[in-house]
Scaffold this motif. Structure first.
Motif, PDB file in Angstrom:
ATOM      1  N   THR A  58       0.845  -1.190   0.000  1.00 47.48           N
ATOM      2  CA  THR A  58       0.000   0.000   0.000  1.00 47.48           C
ATOM      3  C   THR A  58       0.884   1.245   0.000  1.00 47.48           C
ATOM      4  OG1 THR A  58      -1.528  -1.248   1.371  1.00 47.48           O
ATOM      5  CG2 THR A  58      -1.908   1.118   1.165  1.00 47.48           C
ATOM      6  N   ALA A  59       1.811   1.247   0.912  1.00 53.14           N
ATOM      7  CA  ALA A  59       2.704   2.397   0.975  1.00 53.14           C
ATOM      8  C   ALA A  59       3.376   2.619  -0.368  1.00 53.14           C
ATOM      9  CB  ALA A  59       3.754   2.142   2.049  1.00 53.14           C
ATOM     10  N   PHE A  60       3.759   1.513  -1.012  1.00 59.63           N
ATOM     11  CA  PHE A  60       4.459   1.624  -2.300  1.00 59.63           C
ATOM     12  C   PHE A  60       3.577   2.324  -3.328  1.00 59.63           C
ATOM     13  CE2 PHE A  60       5.202   0.002  -6.541  1.00 59.63           C
ATOM     14  CZ  PHE A  60       6.536   0.298  -6.714  1.00 59.63           C
ATOM     15  N   TYR A  61       2.378   1.754  -3.554  1.00 58.21           N
ATOM     16  CA  TYR A  61       1.629   2.309  -4.684  1.00 58.21           C
ATOM     17  C   TYR A  61       1.078   3.696  -4.363  1.00 58.21           C
ATOM     18  CZ  TYR A  61      -2.712   0.458  -2.460  1.00 58.21           C
ATOM     19  OH  TYR A  61      -3.737   0.175  -1.611  1.00 58.21           O
ATOM     20  N   MET A  62       0.822   3.966  -3.098  1.00 56.75           N
ATOM     21  CA  MET A  62       0.326   5.308  -2.786  1.00 56.75           C
ATOM     22  C   MET A  62       1.435   6.350  -2.976  1.00 56.75           C
ATOM     23  SD  MET A  62      -2.784   5.173  -2.423  1.00 56.75           S
ATOM     24  CE  MET A  62      -2.988   6.910  -2.055  1.00 56.75           C
ATOM     25  N   THR A  63       2.623   5.973  -2.546  1.00 60.81           N
ATOM     26  CA  THR A  63       3.744   6.890  -2.748  1.00 60.81           C
ATOM     27  C   THR A  63       3.958   7.125  -4.232  1.00 60.81           C
ATOM     28  OG1 THR A  63       4.693   5.712  -0.879  1.00 60.81           O
ATOM     29  CG2 THR A  63       6.074   7.345  -1.977  1.00 60.81           C
ATOM     30  N   ARG A  64       3.898   6.025  -4.957  1.00 60.58           N
ATOM     31  CA  ARG A  64       4.068   6.123  -6.422  1.00 60.58           C
ATOM     32  C   ARG A  64       3.059   7.114  -6.970  1.00 60.58           C
ATOM     33  NH1 ARG A  64       1.291   3.213 -10.368  1.00 60.58           N
ATOM     34  NH2 ARG A  64       2.341   2.979 -12.380  1.00 60.58           N
ATOM     35  N   MET A  65       1.827   7.002  -6.469  1.00 65.22           N
ATOM     36  CA  MET A  65       0.778   7.878  -6.953  1.00 65.22           C
ATOM     37  C   MET A  65       1.092   9.334  -6.623  1.00 65.22           C
ATOM     38  SD  MET A  65      -3.273   7.318  -6.213  1.00 65.22           S
ATOM     39  CE  MET A  65      -3.278   5.652  -6.857  1.00 65.22           C
ATOM     40  N   MET A  66       1.433   9.549  -5.369  1.00 69.06           N
ATOM     41  CA  MET A  66       1.800  10.907  -4.968  1.00 69.06           C
ATOM     42  C   MET A  66       2.895  11.447  -5.870  1.00 69.06           C
ATOM     43  SD  MET A  66       0.122  12.321  -2.608  1.00 69.06           S
ATOM     44  CE  MET A  66       1.091  13.609  -1.836  1.00 69.06           C
ATOM     45  N   ALA A  67       3.937  10.631  -5.998  1.00 73.82           N
ATOM     46  CA  ALA A  67       5.111  11.090  -6.738  1.00 73.82           C
ATOM     47  C   ALA A  67       4.715  11.431  -8.167  1.00 73.82           C
ATOM     48  CB  ALA A  67       6.153   9.988  -6.719  1.00 73.82           C
ATOM     49  N   MET A  68       4.021  10.522  -8.809  1.00 71.63           N
ATOM     50  CA  MET A  68       3.711  10.732 -10.224  1.00 71.63           C
ATOM     51  C   MET A  68       2.787  11.917 -10.401  1.00 71.63           C
ATOM     52  SD  MET A  68       3.266   6.850 -11.567  1.00 71.63           S
ATOM     53  CE  MET A  68       3.099   7.195 -13.301  1.00 71.63           C
ATOM     54  N   THR A  69       1.933  12.166  -9.399  1.00 68.71           N
ATOM     55  CA  THR A  69       0.941  13.221  -9.591  1.00 68.71           C
ATOM     56  C   THR A  69       1.484  14.594  -9.201  1.00 68.71           C
ATOM     57  OG1 THR A  69      -0.697  11.585  -9.010  1.00 68.71           O
ATOM     58  CG2 THR A  69      -1.425  13.866  -9.102  1.00 68.71           C
ATOM     59  N   PHE A  70       2.049  14.661  -8.037  1.00 68.42           N
ATOM     60  CA  PHE A  70       2.345  15.991  -7.505  1.00 68.42           C
ATOM     61  C   PHE A  70       3.813  16.363  -7.583  1.00 68.42           C
ATOM     62  CE2 PHE A  70      -1.593  14.707  -5.435  1.00 68.42           C
ATOM     63  CZ  PHE A  70      -2.387  15.800  -5.731  1.00 68.42           C
ATOM     64  N   PHE A  71       4.689  15.389  -7.739  1.00 70.90           N
ATOM     65  CA  PHE A  71       6.116  15.697  -7.747  1.00 70.90           C
ATOM     66  C   PHE A  71       6.699  15.473  -9.122  1.00 70.90           C
ATOM     67  CE2 PHE A  71       4.869  14.730  -3.452  1.00 70.90           C
ATOM     68  CZ  PHE A  71       5.458  15.744  -2.705  1.00 70.90           C
ATOM     69  N   GLY A  72       7.996  15.426  -9.226  1.00 67.06           N
ATOM     70  CA  GLY A  72       8.654  15.240 -10.502  1.00 67.06           C
ATOM     71  C   GLY A  72       8.412  16.437 -11.402  1.00 67.06           C
ATOM     72  N   GLU A  73       8.769  16.272 -12.682  1.00 68.04           N
ATOM     73  CA  GLU A  73       8.599  17.395 -13.609  1.00 68.04           C
ATOM     74  C   GLU A  73       7.236  17.278 -14.292  1.00 68.04           C
ATOM     75  OE1 GLU A  73       9.716  13.968 -16.016  1.00 68.04           O
ATOM     76  OE2 GLU A  73      10.012  14.758 -13.980  1.00 68.04           O
ATOM     77  N   ALA A  74       6.766  18.417 -14.747  1.00 69.89           N
ATOM     78  CA  ALA A  74       5.457  18.454 -15.401  1.00 69.89           C
ATOM     79  C   ALA A  74       5.480  17.665 -16.706  1.00 69.89           C
ATOM     80  CB  ALA A  74       5.043  19.894 -15.658  1.00 69.89           C
ATOM     81  N   ARG A  75       4.497  16.823 -16.914  1.00 72.19           N
ATOM     82  CA  ARG A  75       4.428  16.032 -18.155  1.00 72.19           C
ATOM     83  C   ARG A  75       3.093  16.257 -18.839  1.00 72.19           C
ATOM     84  NH1 ARG A  75       6.072  12.924 -14.001  1.00 72.19           N
ATOM     85  NH2 ARG A  75       3.980  11.990 -13.833  1.00 72.19           N
ATOM     86  N   TRP A  76       2.584  17.478 -18.708  1.00 72.57           N
ATOM     87  CA  TRP A  76       1.226  17.724 -19.211  1.00 72.57           C
ATOM     88  C   TRP A  76       1.188  17.751 -20.721  1.00 72.57           C
ATOM     89  CZ3 TRP A  76       1.793  22.779 -16.109  1.00 72.57           C
ATOM     90  CH2 TRP A  76       1.989  22.472 -14.745  1.00 72.57           C
ATOM     91  N   GLU A  77       0.046  17.430 -21.255  1.00 66.40           N
ATOM     92  CA  GLU A  77      -0.192  17.679 -22.682  1.00 66.40           C
ATOM     93  C   GLU A  77      -0.179  19.185 -22.896  1.00 66.40           C
ATOM     94  OE1 GLU A  77      -2.472  14.680 -24.518  1.00 66.40           O
ATOM     95  OE2 GLU A  77      -0.883  13.731 -23.342  1.00 66.40           O
ATOM     96  N   ASP A  78      -0.004  19.617 -24.145  1.00 61.08           N
ATOM     97  CA  ASP A  78       0.231  21.046 -24.383  1.00 61.08           C
ATOM     98  C   ASP A  78      -0.936  21.917 -23.927  1.00 61.08           C
ATOM     99  OD1 ASP A  78       2.268  19.787 -25.506  1.00 61.08           O
ATOM    100  OD2 ASP A  78       1.483  19.889 -27.563  1.00 61.08           O
ATOM    101  N   ASP A  79      -2.155  21.549 -24.373  1.00 60.70           N
ATOM    102  CA  ASP A  79      -3.277  22.479 -24.160  1.00 60.70           C
ATOM    103  C   ASP A  79      -3.852  22.380 -22.755  1.00 60.70           C
ATOM    104  OD1 ASP A  79      -4.114  19.966 -24.411  1.00 60.70           O
ATOM    105  OD2 ASP A  79      -5.924  20.414 -25.568  1.00 60.70           O
TER     106      ASP A  79
END
Lengths: 99, 522, 508, 619
Positions: free
Chosen positions: D421-442
């Protein structure tokens, strides 16, 4: 001689009549065969009357002759009509209606 | 020995035969123009009168048990003409039915409006089909009345047939009503070749069968030294002459089963029904069956009553064959008249169910069935006669498509008759079927009833098919139409329809009648 | 007199409508509707007049008809038949309103004819449920066929002649075997009582020897099984419903077919108790087969009307099951099921009819995305569907569960297998919904399918309302039904198994 | 009084559904009002209950006799006790919040009215489920929530995937219903009653085998509703529904109904060791399976769905442990209700800002863009992975503790689950709120409106203090004890040992995830060259594949063949019969050949036949 033989003879005549009806094509002869059957019956009646010593059989015989005569009238009338239209007295030709 | 003749008892028969003689004279001496009305009057009057006498006799019989008072004129459940004729309950019922049916049929025969050329009979039977003078006579619009004497003799014979109490009388009666039928069958105005053919076949085979009947009678006579049913019955009880009796019974059965049109003595039925003038077909299909069944009942209940355990199995087989083969062959018929002919064969089988149960119930149910079937059958053929196109009657099934649109009323009535033939509740046909089935099961013939049920199932198909044809199919272009008949036919159809419904909805009075008719006199 | 009068109302209506000039179409419809509503009022009064303390026949009236055969015009109702009559009396006006334009759309036959036939049908329906002289019952049983026969044959689809013929022949053949058995029964009664009779109550008191019972039972059962219809005597139904107008199908499946199950419940069990017990196991198996067979084939259909027909075959499986387990839950459940099924299947047929008449096609594949263009219609569809899959909260669920519970008490295996049927019910309904209503509408759908009309809504609303209401207060119906069911149980001589007894039986 | 709890939202639903377009304008407010009113009423009843002494807390309301056929007597009765009241509060509380949230979330949806109607319908049904005083009435609520869930999952009806998902959910639930139906039947035929009271009283008299069967049947039902193995497959597809729905139905309330059922039927499970073991096994499998699936999902909602499965697995497992576990099952259910709802709303808020894109690989670095969402989501994250003193810690820790007390393997399973649980939740946090922005252009991420954020904040507070509040203030063990019974486990690893271990595992899992997804850049396209396990997890552990192979394919085949059989064999037989009659007739006609003489032959044959029969009879 044994009067039963007359019955047997009658049976034979009847059979001949039936045979005639079944195998002959000519309407007249077919018709004659029917008459033969009737007369066979007559013979049987007469013979039986003789056996049993009653009169009924004889009476019947007379009636049957009359009836047979009437039948001849009607029968010939019909057959002649057919013959005149078809120019033949073969009863096998009268087979338009079938199945 | 002095034979007293009970005139009142014999009145119905005498009246018709006398009328027959009279109408011959009419043919001979009355000018052509006047003949038709007179003949018609004569026929209808005599039938009505005869019927009246039947009613009188019947009521007189119900008055009290007459057998006691020495078989004299009064109470009429009696042997008449020195025991040659037995006027008893069932006999009188049969006579009544025959008279009713023949009255209605007479109206059909008298119809002169539906065929533009005149009536249903050849302008001159003597002319050759397609010959010059035929065309002339037709063009001149010659109309014959010669069928009327024949008709009267025929009905007279039919009246005698079921009440005759010895083999001789029965044979004579048989011929008296058969010979006129042969002739009338040949008199169709259109399709004369078929008509002639029908007559020929009917005649040859009829004569053939009556010869069987006669020879059988001879054998019985030889065995029992009597031709009178009652004495024959007694003599058979203790007779060692099986060699004569068994073939005798068989051959007599052949003669009678031919007349009722039971399989395998049925093959004349479709051809004759198809070829004969349709009004006559109506008459034959109803009256002949009734009369012949009357005789059959009398012979097998009275003369051979003691032997029922011997002849029943034979009748079982005949009944099964008739029901199954009749229904089966009707399925693939394409001609309305032939289809109805086969259906009538099947009905013979159903009626035989009543005969077989050899009980009071069996007898009464058979009588009821005969009445019901008689009227339905007359009605159905009456309507067949109305559906016409330029060339005359349109009897091919395909020509009936969409009649429900063109003339809803006729189609509905025809549907009613078909439903009655199929034995649907609230029609006479169902009550009749119900009665005979009940009698049969009561008489221990359950297997027969099962077969009957299956046969009816098959039959339901071809009746329903006609209804589908009339109501659910679009009418063909240049299809036939239903001609508007004169009062005669209208009355005839009306009466038949009325009876068909009445006997289905409120059969009680008639049931009372046939039940009270009691048994045959011995 | 009450019941005869109840039959007279639609009869008069039928005649009046029929005698109208063909031109006066609208008038014919209005008159027909009027008489149908009058009949409804009458039947409701009839039920209110019932005394729910006794399960015997009530409102009984008897007049001699054909004494020679011990036949009488004997009418009477018990809770079950009363409930069914009301159900029918409600459905007829519903169908009239729903089928307001069916006659015109069929392009054949006359409008007045259509509505006259429907009223005539109602006459026979009331007759067949009230007749308590077996002969009379048979008469109505057969007479009933012809209005339907003509409704299909005159106003049906392209294959109508074939369908009508098939329907008629199946029913007639069944009826003929019933006739044979009926006569047999009559003869038996006359042997036992001296004078034969068709009187229901008298016949229930006969004690017929088992062998004969079995023979007669089969005769009747065959007729009822064809009518019901049970696998394998069912193939006429899909064809009939596929060709008939929705209204006709509603009456055919919703009401007429009930005669089969009603007959089993009302005649077979009480008159042939031994035979019923003897054949029960076989019939239970048949019923379970019907449940699955119908459901699976419903899943496999490509024609909406046929699909609904097969769902009914599945439902009739439940009804028959409940009857032949002979527990009070089973019997009451089946009786209640008959009522509910009338409404739910009726609703389904009608809403399908609405869709088909718009789109002009019965093929499921021709639909899709209807929810976009006709949300209300979609909602109605969904509601009817949910009642069809016996969603808890709807009356159909209560009856279905009663049947299952009643079955479990005596035959756990059958109950468990039958219960799996509820999954398949969900499959055939929801998959149908998905294929027809969800997704993006095709061009044709957008063009043809319009929102449900006021008339259509008015027509179908009562059925749906009743389904939901009865789900909330089923006792309204059950109070009427239960006494009659107890009566049946006493006739058969069975009682509900004690729960203690069942513990052993159920532990598998 | 109790009926009003259900009545209010039901009324709302009815008005909105029948009212049609007229109610478009104010429909959603009505729905919120109804839900809120119901909540206030619930709160009032709760306070009332708290005021009473322990014996009087359980109150019932018999509305009318619902069904009565022979021995089958079902009252239409409601029943409010310590267990139901907490559910009432959860349902109406979270429900109301989500209603409010939806006002914002569904603002631009043309069918908003219908959406709120369904939400109200759901609340009503769910309340009926927890307030019914007998299993049969419970069944109605049970199916009612199923219906609402079906309607809401396939709310975007024009999306085939949504329609399919809804249907799938309903059908799988139906399989569970079979269990419930059978259980009720068994209760009826065994005990002659299906009221909670009656069954609890009579259960002792039932034969042990019967009781076990009832228990297993109930378990099947629970599996269907709570997406437990082997009926788990529908839950992930259920994410097709609007996010508020996922939050309310497929996280907080409905999916936990199975746990409620088991706890409610504790009398039965108390008596059957076998049934309990089965429950525990199912729970254990599911909690690992769900967690495992969660590790590989890139779809944020599906990740959370997997997590939901896994968390419910914890509850079921706890419930299966018997008296020692029931209360903690409920406890975890409540805490989970809060933080998981919060997480889902957070996810919804993110999607809202990301143009309804659910793929986390397109997220990243959102903490700056959506501060509130980030905060609330983070708190929920801490709660779920079980960091003290957040809510999840208390409940989960208790479950792990009890699990160890019962069996080592189970204990280890729960422990492992916590780590994953800790693993996938952290993964989720990291991918969503941290790291660099990977948004589509628009895409222009933005914080959601207050109407959405406020509920999130409230739930976040719940996930912070909820646990402590219930444990220390509410004293949940003893609150529930009268209903569920409660027993302290005899021997177990002491808390003092267990808590550090647990935390270690959790931290391990979190750290591992952080290293993989927080530190290293996340590829925008999911890498395909991955290990089998990842592929399996992405494919929901092949649950669907299994179902398809095991049921759908054979079913379709059976259907096709039966359809053929019906038309060819059965119908063919009948029409064949007809045809053969026709053929026979056509052949027999030929005998009628038109020749008079052959007719005569037939007659002669007939004569012979007759003679023969007559003679035979004589013999």
């Amino acid at each position: 001689m044994n009067p039963n033989n007359y019955l047997i003879l009658a049976a034979i005549l009847f059979t001949i009549g039936v045979y005639g009806v079944l195998v002959r094509r000519n309407a007249i002869i077919v018709f004659m065969s029917v008459e033969l059957m009737l007369n066979a019956a007559n013979l049987a009646f007469v013979a039986a009357a003789r056996n049993t010593g009653t009169l009924d059989g004889l009476v019947v015989a007379f009636f049957v002759m009359v009836v047979a005569a009437a039948e001849v009238v009607v029968g010939l009338a019909i057959i002649v009509t057919i013959f005149r239209t078809r120019r033949s007295a073969s009863i096998d030709e009268a087979s338009l209606m079938k199945y | 020995m002095n034979v007293t003749v009970e005139y009142q008892a014999l009145a119905p028969i005498i009246i018709l035969l006398a009328a027959g003689v009279l109408s011959v004279l009419v043919e001979a001496f009355i000018p052509r123009t006047l003949r038709r009305p007179i003949q018609l009057m004569l026929v209808l009057a005599s039938i009505v009168l005869a019927f009246a006498y039947v009613v009188i006799n019947a009521t007189a019989q119900l008055a009290g048990d007459p057998v006691t008072n020495g078989g004299q004129v009064k109470g009429l459940r009696q042997l008449a003409a020195g025991g040659a004729v037995a006027i008893d309950g069932p006999g009188m019922v049969i006579q009544g039915i025959i008279l009713l049916v023949s009255f209605v049929a007479a109206l059909l025969l008298a119809e002169r409006q539906i065929d533009p050329q005149g009536d249903a009979f050849a302008s001159r039977s003597s002319t050759l089909p397609g010959s010059e003078d035929e065309r002339q006579f037709t063009a001149q619009g010659w109309l014959q009345t010669e069928i009327w004497p024949l008709y009267l003799f025929c009905v007279g014979g039919m009246l005698l047939f079921p009440v005759s109490n010895d083999f001789l009388t029965m044979f004579v009666a048989l011929e008296v009503f058969s010979l006129p039928l042969y002739l009338m069958a040949s008199m169709a105005r259109r399709r004369r070749l078929l008509s002639h053919e029908a007559a020929l076949k009917y005649f040859i085979l009829g004569a053939f069968s009556s010869a069987f009947f006669l020879f059988g009678a001879a054998l019985i006579y030889a065995a029992t030294s009597s031709i009178s049913f009652s004495t024959v019955a007694v003599a058979m009880e203790n007779s060692s002459q099986d060699g004569l009796i068994i073939p005798g019974i068989g051959m007599i059965a052949v003669g009678l089963l031919f007349k009722v049109g039971a399989v395998p003595f049925h093959q004349w039925v479709p051809d004759v029904y198809q070829g004969s003038p349709t009004p006559l077909t109506a008459f034959m299909s109803a009256a002949t069956k009734v009369a012949a069944f009357g005789a059959l009942l009398r012979v097998f209940y009275v003369a051979f009553g003691g032997m029922r355990w011997d002849w029943r199995p034979m009748m079982w087989v005949i009944a099964i064959l008739s029901m199954v083969i009749g229904s089966l062959l009707a399925v693939t018929q394409t001609d309305m008249k032939r289809m109805l002919a086969f259906s009538s064969v099947a009905h013979t089988g159903f009626i035989l169910l009543g005969v077989i149960s050899t009980s009071a119930a069996g007898l009464s149910s058979t009588l009821f069935y005969l009445l019901a079937y008689g009227f339905t059958s007359v009605g159905v053929f009456a309507i067949v006669g109305l559906v016409r196109d330029a060339s005359g009657e349109a009897t091919h099934l395909s020509q009936w498509a969409g009649l429900g649109k063109k003339s809803p009323w006729m189609a509905s009535i025809f549907a009613l008759f078909l439903l009655a033939l199929a034995g649907i509740p609230l029609t006479s046909g169902f009550t009749g079927k119900f009665a005979v089935f009940t009698a049969a099961i009561d008489g221990g013939a359950t297997p027969l009833v099962i077969v009957a049920v299956v046969a009816s199932a098959i039959a339901a198909f071809f009746y329903a098919r006609v209804i589908v044809l009339m109501f659910f199919t679009e009418p063909p272009v240049d299809g036939p139409s239903v001609v508007v008949p004169s009062a005669f036919t209208t009355v005839a159809i009306g009466t038949s329809a009325a009876f068909t419904l009445l006997l289905g909805i409120a059969p009680q009075p008639v049931l009372d009648l046939v039940i009270n008719a009691g048994l045959f006199i011995r | 007199m009450l019941l005869t009068t109840l039959m007279l109302i639609p009869l008069v209506g039928s005649i009046v409508v029929f005698l109208l000039p063909a031109a006066k179409a609208t008038l014919a419809k209005q008159i027909a509707l009027g008489f149908a509503l009058a009949t409804l009022v009458g039947s409701v009064l009839m039920v209110l007049g019932l005394d729910n303390s006794s399960g015997g026949l009530q409102h009984v009236e008897s007049y001699d008809w054909i004494p020679a055969f011990g036949i009488s015009w004997t009418l009477g109702v018990n809770g079950i038949s009363a409930a069914l009559i009301v159900m029918a009396a409600i459905l007829v006006p519903v169908v009239i309103v729903a089928g307001w334009w069916d006659a015109e759309n069929s392009g054949r036959g006359t409008v007045k004819g259509f509505f006259a036939l429907i009223l005539a049908l109602e006459v026979f329906i009331i007759g067949v449920f009230t007749a308590n002289d077996l002969f009379l019952f048979y008469v109505f049983f057969e007479a009933m066929l012809f209005p339907i026969y003509f409704l299909i044959g005159r106003f049906g689809g392209p294959q109508r002649a074939y369908a009508a013929m098939k329907f008629l022949l199946y029913s007639l053949v069944g009826g003929l075997f019933m006739l044979a058995a009926l006569i047999g029964l009559y003869v038996v009664s006359s042997r036992e009582l001296g004078q034969g009779t068709f009187d229901y109550v008298t016949l229930t008191s006969l004690n017929i020897d088992p062998a004969t019972q079995k023979m007669l039972f089969l005769g009747f059962f065959f007729a009822f099984a064809v009518k019901a219809p049970m696998v394998p005597f069912h193939t006429w139904l899909p064809d009939a419903t596929a060709e008939a107008t929705p209204g006709t199908s509603t009456l055919l499946v919703g009401v007429l077919d009930k005669v089969g199950t009603f007959g089993m419940l009302h005649f077979l069990l009480p008159i042939f108790p031994e035979a019923s017990k003897f054949f029960a196991p076989v019939i239970i198996v048949l019923a379970v087969i019907s449940i699955f067979y119908g459901a699976l084939l419903a899943i496999g259909q490509t024609d909406v009307m046929r699909l609904v027909a097969f769902t009914s075959i599945s439902h009739f499986g439940f009804i028959v099951l409940g009857i032949f387990v002979m527990t009070s839950q089973g019997l009451s459940g089946s009786s209640f099921y008959m009522v509910n099924h009338g409404f739910s299947t009726g609703a389904l047929f009608l809403v399908m009819g609405y869709l088909v008449s718009r789109r002009g096609s019965k093929r499921i594949a021709d639909f899709g995305g209807v929810q976009k263009v006709a949300p209300i219609l979609t909602g109605v569809f969904l509601l009817s569907g949910l009642s069809g899959l016996a969603l808890p909260g709807m009356s159909s669920f209560i009856s279905e569960f009663l049947v299952l519970a009643g079955t479990y008490a005596v035959n756990p295996t059958a109950a468990i297998i039958a219960t799996l049927g509820i999954v398949m019910a969900a499959v055939y309904i929801l998959w149908l919904y998905q294929r027809m209503m969800t997704g993006v509408p095709s061009k044709e759908v957008e063009e043809t399918v319009t929102e449900i009309s006021r008339r259509e809504l008015v027509a179908i609303a009562p059925a749906l309302a009743i389904i939901i209401a009865l789900g909330f207060v089923p006792q309204v119906a059950l109070n009427v039904i239960n006494p009659a069911v107890d009566q049946v149980q006493t006739y058969v001589g069975v009682t509900d198994p004690e729960s203690a007894v069942v513990i052993e039986g159920s532990g598998s | 009084m109790i009926a009003a709890l259900i009545g209010l939202p039901l009324l709302g639903a009815t008005v909105l559904l029948l009212g049609g377009r007229r109610t478009n304008a104010w429909g959603h407010f009505l729905a919120v009002a109804m839900s809120a009113a119901s909540f206030l009423l619930g709160a009032f009843l709760f306070i009332q209950m708290v005021g009473k002494s322990e014996e009087e807390r359980e109150i019932g309301q018999h509305l009318f006799d619902w069904i009565s056929v022979g021995a089958f007597q079902i009252p239409f009765g409601l029943h409010l006790d310590q267990l139901s009241i907490v559910f009432v509060l959860l349902i109406t509380g979270v429900g109301t919040l989500i209603h409010i949230y939806s006002i914002g979330y569904m603002e631009h949806d043309p069918n908003r009215r219908r959406f709120f109607a369904y939400l109200n319908l759901f609340v009503a049904a769910m309340l009926l489920l927890v307030l019914a005083d007998n299993y049969f009435l419970l069944y109605v609520g049970w199916e009612g929530v199923g219906l609402a869930s079906y309607l809401l999952i396939s709310f975007y009806q024009q999306k085939p995937s949504a329609a399919t998902a809804g249907k799938k959910a309903f059908i799988v639930n139906r399989v569970g219903d079979v269990g419930l139906s059978l259980a009720i039947m068994l209760m009826f035929v065994t005990f002659g009653t299906v009221t909670f009271e009656g069954v609890d009283a009579a259960v002792a008299s039932g034969s042990s085998s019967t009781v076990t069967w009832i228990g297993l049947a109930l378990l099947l039902a629970a599996c269907g509703k709570s997406a437990q193995f082997p009926l788990q497959s529908w839950l992930l597809d259920a994410m097709e529904g609007p996010t508020p729905v996922s939050a309310l139905i497929h996280a907080a309330t409905m999916v936990t109904a199975g746990v409620y059922l088991i706890v409610r039927a504790h009398a039965i499970f108390d008596l059957s060791e076998t049934a309990r073991t089965a429950v525990v096994i199912v729970g254990a499998i599911t909690l690992l399976l769900g967690a495992f699936i969660g590790t590989a999902k890139d779809d944020i909602k599906k990740g959370l769905a997997g997590s939901t499965m896994s968390q419910i697995g914890y509850m079921v497992l706890a419930a299966g442990l018997g008296p020692v576990g029931y209360v903690f099952a409920i406890f975890h259910l409540l805490t989970h209700g809060m933080f998981k709802a919060g997480l889902f709303l957070g996810a919804g808020s993110v999607m809202h800002g990301m143009h309804d894109d659910v793929n986390m690989r397109h997220y990243g670095a959102l903490r700056t863009m959506m501060k509130i969402t980030y905060a609330t989501f983070g708190l929920g994250f801490l709660a779920i992975i079980g960091v003290p003193p957040f809510a999840g810690f208390w409940s989960k820790d208790e479950i792990i503790y009890v699990a160890f007390s019962q069996s080592l393997i189970i204990g280890l399973a729960t422990l492992l689950g916590a780590g994953v649980t800790a693993f996938y939740m952290t993964r989720m946090m990291a991918m969503t709120f941290f790291g660099e922005a990977r948004w589509e252009d628009d895409v222009h991420p933005h914080e959601s409106p207050a109407v959405m954020t406020i509920p999130m904040i409230v739930l976040a507070l719940g996930s912070v203090f909820g646990g402590m509040a219930m444990l220390f203030v509410g004293d949940i063990e003893h609150w529930l004890e009268p209903v569920t019974g409660f027993a302290k486990p005899e021997h177990s690893v002491s808390h003092s040992v267990l808590i550090p271990i647990t935390l270690a595992v959790v931290l391990g899992g979190a750290l591992f995830a952080w290293l993989r997804y927080g530190r290293r850049p996340v590829p925008v396209v999911a890498p395909t060259d991955v290990r089998f396990l990842t592929r399996a997890a992405r494919a929901d552990a092949y649950g669907d594949a299994l179902n398809e192979a095991a049921f759908m394919r054979p079913g379709q085949y059976l259907t096709r063949s039966l359809t053929w059989f019906d038309s060819k064999a059965i119908d063919g037989l009948v029409s064949g019969l007809a045809a053969s009659i026709g053929g026979l007739s056509a052949r027999a006609r030929r005998l009628q050949n038109g020749y008079a003489r052959s007719y005569a032959v037939t007659m002669l044959g007939g004569a012979v036949l007759i003679a023969l029969i007559l003679l035979l009879v004589r013999l």
